[in-house]
Design a protein around this motif. Structure first.
Motif, mmCIF file in Angstrom:
data_model
loop_
_atom_site.group_PDB
_atom_site.id
_atom_site.type_symbol
_atom_site.label_atom_id
_atom_site.label_comp_id
_atom_site.label_asym_id
_atom_site.label_seq_id
_atom_site.Cartn_x
_atom_site.Cartn_y
_atom_site.Cartn_z
ATOM 1 N N THR A 74 14.127 4.559 47.059
ATOM 2 C CA THR A 74 13.668 5.948 46.985
ATOM 3 C C THR A 74 14.634 6.786 46.159
ATOM 4 O O THR A 74 14.214 7.572 45.302
ATOM 5 N N PHE A 75 15.911 6.620 46.403
ATOM 6 C CA PHE A 75 16.917 7.347 45.627
ATOM 7 C C PHE A 75 16.815 6.993 44.150
ATOM 8 O O PHE A 75 16.912 7.859 43.283
ATOM 9 N N GLY A 76 16.612 5.723 43.850
ATOM 10 C CA GLY A 76 16.490 5.298 42.461
ATOM 11 C C GLY A 76 15.296 5.923 41.761
ATOM 12 O O GLY A 76 15.397 6.361 40.617
ATOM 13 N N PHE A 77 14.169 5.979 42.444
ATOM 14 C CA PHE A 77 13.000 6.604 41.835
ATOM 15 C C PHE A 77 13.223 8.097 41.599
ATOM 16 O O PHE A 77 12.847 8.637 40.561
ATOM 17 N N LEU A 78 13.809 8.772 42.560
ATOM 18 C CA LEU A 78 14.039 10.202 42.385
ATOM 19 C C LEU A 78 15.081 10.479 41.309
ATOM 20 O O LEU A 78 14.954 11.426 40.540
ATOM 21 N N LEU A 79 16.100 9.665 41.252
ATOM 22 C CA LEU A 79 17.163 9.870 40.283
ATOM 23 C C LEU A 79 16.705 9.561 38.872
ATOM 24 O O LEU A 79 17.004 10.281 37.925
ATOM 25 N N ALA A 80 15.964 8.503 38.699
ATOM 26 C CA ALA A 80 15.574 8.057 37.364
ATOM 27 C C ALA A 80 14.446 8.897 36.752
ATOM 28 O O ALA A 80 14.254 8.884 35.552
ATOM 29 N N ARG A 81 13.702 9.592 37.586
ATOM 30 C CA ARG A 81 12.580 10.419 37.102
ATOM 31 C C ARG A 81 11.568 9.602 36.306
ATOM 32 O O ARG A 81 11.172 9.961 35.203
ATOM 33 N N THR A 82 11.157 8.493 36.893
ATOM 34 C CA THR A 82 10.126 7.683 36.262
ATOM 35 C C THR A 82 8.764 8.311 36.493
ATOM 36 O O THR A 82 8.647 9.375 37.095
ATOM 37 N N VAL A 83 7.730 7.627 36.051
ATOM 38 C CA VAL A 83 6.364 8.106 36.256
ATOM 39 C C VAL A 83 6.024 8.128 37.743
ATOM 40 O O VAL A 83 5.263 8.974 38.203
ATOM 41 N N ALA A 84 6.613 7.229 38.515
ATOM 42 C CA ALA A 84 6.345 7.158 39.948
ATOM 43 C C ALA A 84 7.119 8.203 40.747
ATOM 44 O O ALA A 84 6.830 8.410 41.922
ATOM 45 N N ALA A 85 8.096 8.867 40.144
ATOM 46 C CA ALA A 85 8.938 9.817 40.870
ATOM 47 C C ALA A 85 8.149 10.965 41.508
ATOM 48 O O ALA A 85 8.417 11.311 42.658
ATOM 49 N N PRO A 86 7.179 11.589 40.821
ATOM 50 C CA PRO A 86 6.441 12.667 41.479
ATOM 51 C C PRO A 86 5.681 12.207 42.728
ATOM 52 O O PRO A 86 5.640 12.928 43.728
ATOM 53 N N ALA A 87 5.133 11.007 42.699
ATOM 54 C CA ALA A 87 4.412 10.499 43.871
ATOM 55 C C ALA A 87 5.381 10.249 45.024
ATOM 56 O O ALA A 87 5.087 10.595 46.177
#
Length: 64
Positions: free
Chosen positions: A34-47
């Motif tokens: 979860t931290f990785g997705f939020l930090l990286a701001r990928t396409v999946a981050a908003p979801a």
């Protein structure tokens, strides 16, 4: 975008390695992911961010 995808991939590989040597539990891996997705701001981050906001709102409404 390419850099953020690389960061998520490296974080995922690192978590997989820690799971293989049994140093990391599944709950910790979920938090790291979860931290990785939020930090990286990928396409999946908003979801993921919307999911975390929803969970936070639900937990905020709980009365003990």
């Amino acid at each position: 975008m390419l850099l953020s995808m690389s960061a998520v991939l490296l974080l995922g590989l690192f978590i997989w390695f820690l799971l293989r040597i049994r140093y990391l539990r599944w709950a910790d891996a979920l938090l790291c992911g979860t931290f990785g997705f939020l930090l990286a701001r990928t396409v999946a981050a908003p979801a993921v961010q919307m999911l975390l906001t929803g969970i936070g709102a639900i937990l905020g409404q709980l009365r003990f």
